[in-house]
Design an enzyme around this catalytic site. Structure first.
Site, PDB file in Angstrom:
ATOM      1  N   GLY A  15      62.448 106.973 102.425  1.00  0.00           N
ATOM      2  CA  GLY A  15      62.297 106.350 101.122  1.00  0.00           C
ATOM      3  C   GLY A  15      61.083 105.444 101.091  1.00  0.00           C
ATOM      4  O   GLY A  15      60.534 105.069 102.130  1.00  0.00           O
ATOM      5  N   CYS A  16      60.636 105.091  99.885  1.00  0.00           N
ATOM      6  CA  CYS A  16      59.428 104.282  99.741  1.00  0.00           C
ATOM      7  C   CYS A  16      59.639 102.861 100.260  1.00  0.00           C
ATOM      8  O   CYS A  16      58.836 102.357 101.067  1.00  0.00           O
ATOM      9  CB  CYS A  16      58.964 104.276  98.297  1.00  0.00           C
ATOM     10  SG  CYS A  16      60.272 104.012  97.067  1.00  0.00           S
ATOM     11  N   TYR A  17      60.711 102.197  99.835  1.00  0.00           N
ATOM     12  CA  TYR A  17      60.976 100.856 100.352  1.00  0.00           C
ATOM     13  C   TYR A  17      61.140 100.861 101.875  1.00  0.00           C
ATOM     14  O   TYR A  17      60.533 100.035 102.570  1.00  0.00           O
ATOM     15  CB  TYR A  17      62.232 100.256  99.704  1.00  0.00           C
ATOM     16  CG  TYR A  17      62.073  99.776  98.286  1.00  0.00           C
ATOM     17  CD1 TYR A  17      61.165  98.772  97.958  1.00  0.00           C
ATOM     18  CD2 TYR A  17      62.860 100.299  97.257  1.00  0.00           C
ATOM     19  CE1 TYR A  17      61.030  98.317  96.652  1.00  0.00           C
ATOM     20  CE2 TYR A  17      62.731  99.858  95.944  1.00  0.00           C
ATOM     21  CZ  TYR A  17      61.817  98.860  95.645  1.00  0.00           C
ATOM     22  OH  TYR A  17      61.681  98.406  94.352  1.00  0.00           O
ATOM     23  N   SER A  38      57.748 101.008 103.651  1.00  0.00           N
ATOM     24  CA  SER A  38      56.977  99.758 103.598  1.00  0.00           C
ATOM     25  C   SER A  38      57.556  98.687 104.513  1.00  0.00           C
ATOM     26  O   SER A  38      56.829  97.792 104.962  1.00  0.00           O
ATOM     27  CB  SER A  38      56.921  99.231 102.157  1.00  0.00           C
ATOM     28  OG  SER A  38      58.186  98.740 101.732  1.00  0.00           O
TER      29      SER A  38
END
Length: 346
Positions: A149-151, A154
């Site tokens: 996932g993107c979160y 990061s």
């Protein structure tokens, strides 16, 4: 190597469009099938006019694709719809799944967080969690990669090396993360209408966001013990970009400079992870449209604590760019093929 024939399932969404944009310049991957649900039968340029200059296959439904002639599948379908689709693909096809359907190792955890039993438990055992910089060797030999996932991307890029090195405590990790509205997808939803989002900022999924167990799963693996984080996402009035501000507790009197030194050692040969100079705060605008992740650490005013900032483009390193990065590895391609575009600024 010879040409790789690629299908994109769910090409009419934002992540599907990003896959098309980047694969258009890939030296070996050729898009031979693009699927959509409601848009089936249309030209891709009718759905995304920016692709008018490309010769692309017409959008079709999944059941119209002849997978016998496909080598690789990028699955950009909504969560909860992917497991049965992937289970029905021929064994020779290599897959990168951009949904959350294969990210959680624990099937009970998946049931709890996504509200239904896993539809392909045997296939889950084969899935490799594909944060490329941290799982490269496993990705190379995988048939099915669960794209992070993107979160979580990061957050893990800065935190995993620090936990492995024992530079930060596994407890008391506080993550304040902000994303552009494209992270919510392209389907019409009242809460992401222009008037609902513009000129404002709000938290959502408070203490219940589905990326939390994914983050904890991977941080726990790095720390070699269970990790519980305080994670709060926010929606920003911008189309793309993601900033995670992470507050951590140091161990053994370490400083922000020690964290930067650890990152520089781990990521020195990485094409897409950049440790910024001391005192320079990462900004989402500086990675827009690229597969980069910019990170930095700052000594907090509170003794023994550090503030970490990490930025990515949620649609690229947080989704489609990393998916291509993984597929490049799976087919023995140069890892940067098709995704070496520089950030778009201003």
């Amino acid at each position: 190597m010879s040409e790789v024939k690629v299908a994109i399932l769910g090409a009419s969404g934002y992540t599907g469009a990003e896959l098309v944009r980047m694969l258009a310049s890939h030296p070996s991957f050729r898009m031979t099938a693009l699927t959509a649900d409601r848009k089936a039968g249309q030209e891709m340029a009718a759905v995304f006019p920016q692709f008018a200059g490309l010769d692309l296959p017409r959008l079709v439904s999944i059941d119209q694709v002849d997978f016998a002639g496909i080598d690789a599948v990028f699955c950009a379908l909504p969560h909860g719809t992917t497991q049965e689709v992937i289970a029905g693909l021929p064994d020779h096809v290599k897959i990168v799944d951009l949904s959350a359907d294969f990210r959680l190792y624990d099937l009970e955890a998946y049931n709890t967080w996504y509200g239904h039993p896993h539809q392909a438990p045997e296939l889950q055992k084969q899935a490799i969690y594909g944060l490329t910089e941290l799982k490269r060797d496993a990705v190379k030999t995988a048939r099915l990669v669960a794209n992070p996932g993107c979160y979580p991307t990061s957050v893990q890029i800065p935190l995993v090396p620090l936990l492995k090195a024992g530079l930060i405590a596994a407890e008391d990790i506080i993550i304040d993360a902000k994303s552009g509205t494209s992270g919510a997808g392209r389907a019409a939803k009242e809460n992401i209408l222009y008037c609902e989002v513009t000129e404002g900022l709000h938290a959502y999924g408070i203490a219940s966001h589905r990326h939390a167990p994914e983050i904890e799963q991977e941080l726990g693996e790095a720390a070699r013990k269970p990790v519980i984080v305080s994670f709060t996402p926010h929606l920003m009035p911008m189309s793309r970009g993601m900033l995670s501000t992470i507050n951590v507790r140091l161990v053994d009197g370490a400083k922000a400079a020690d964290l930067r030194a650890a990152w520089q050692q781990v990521y020195k040969d990485e094409p897409f992870v950049k440790v910024l100079p001391a005192g320079v705060a990462p900004q989402t605008r500086h990675v827009r449209g690229s597969n980069y992740c910019f990170i930095n650490a700052f000594d907090d005013r509170l003794p023994g604590r550090v503030i970490i900032c990490s930025v990515i483009d949620n649609l690229v390193k947080g989704a489609s760019g990393q998916a291509i990065q993984n597929m490049n590895l799976m087919f023995g391609q140069q890892e940067t093929a098709g995704i070496s575009q520089q950030p778009l600024f201003p």
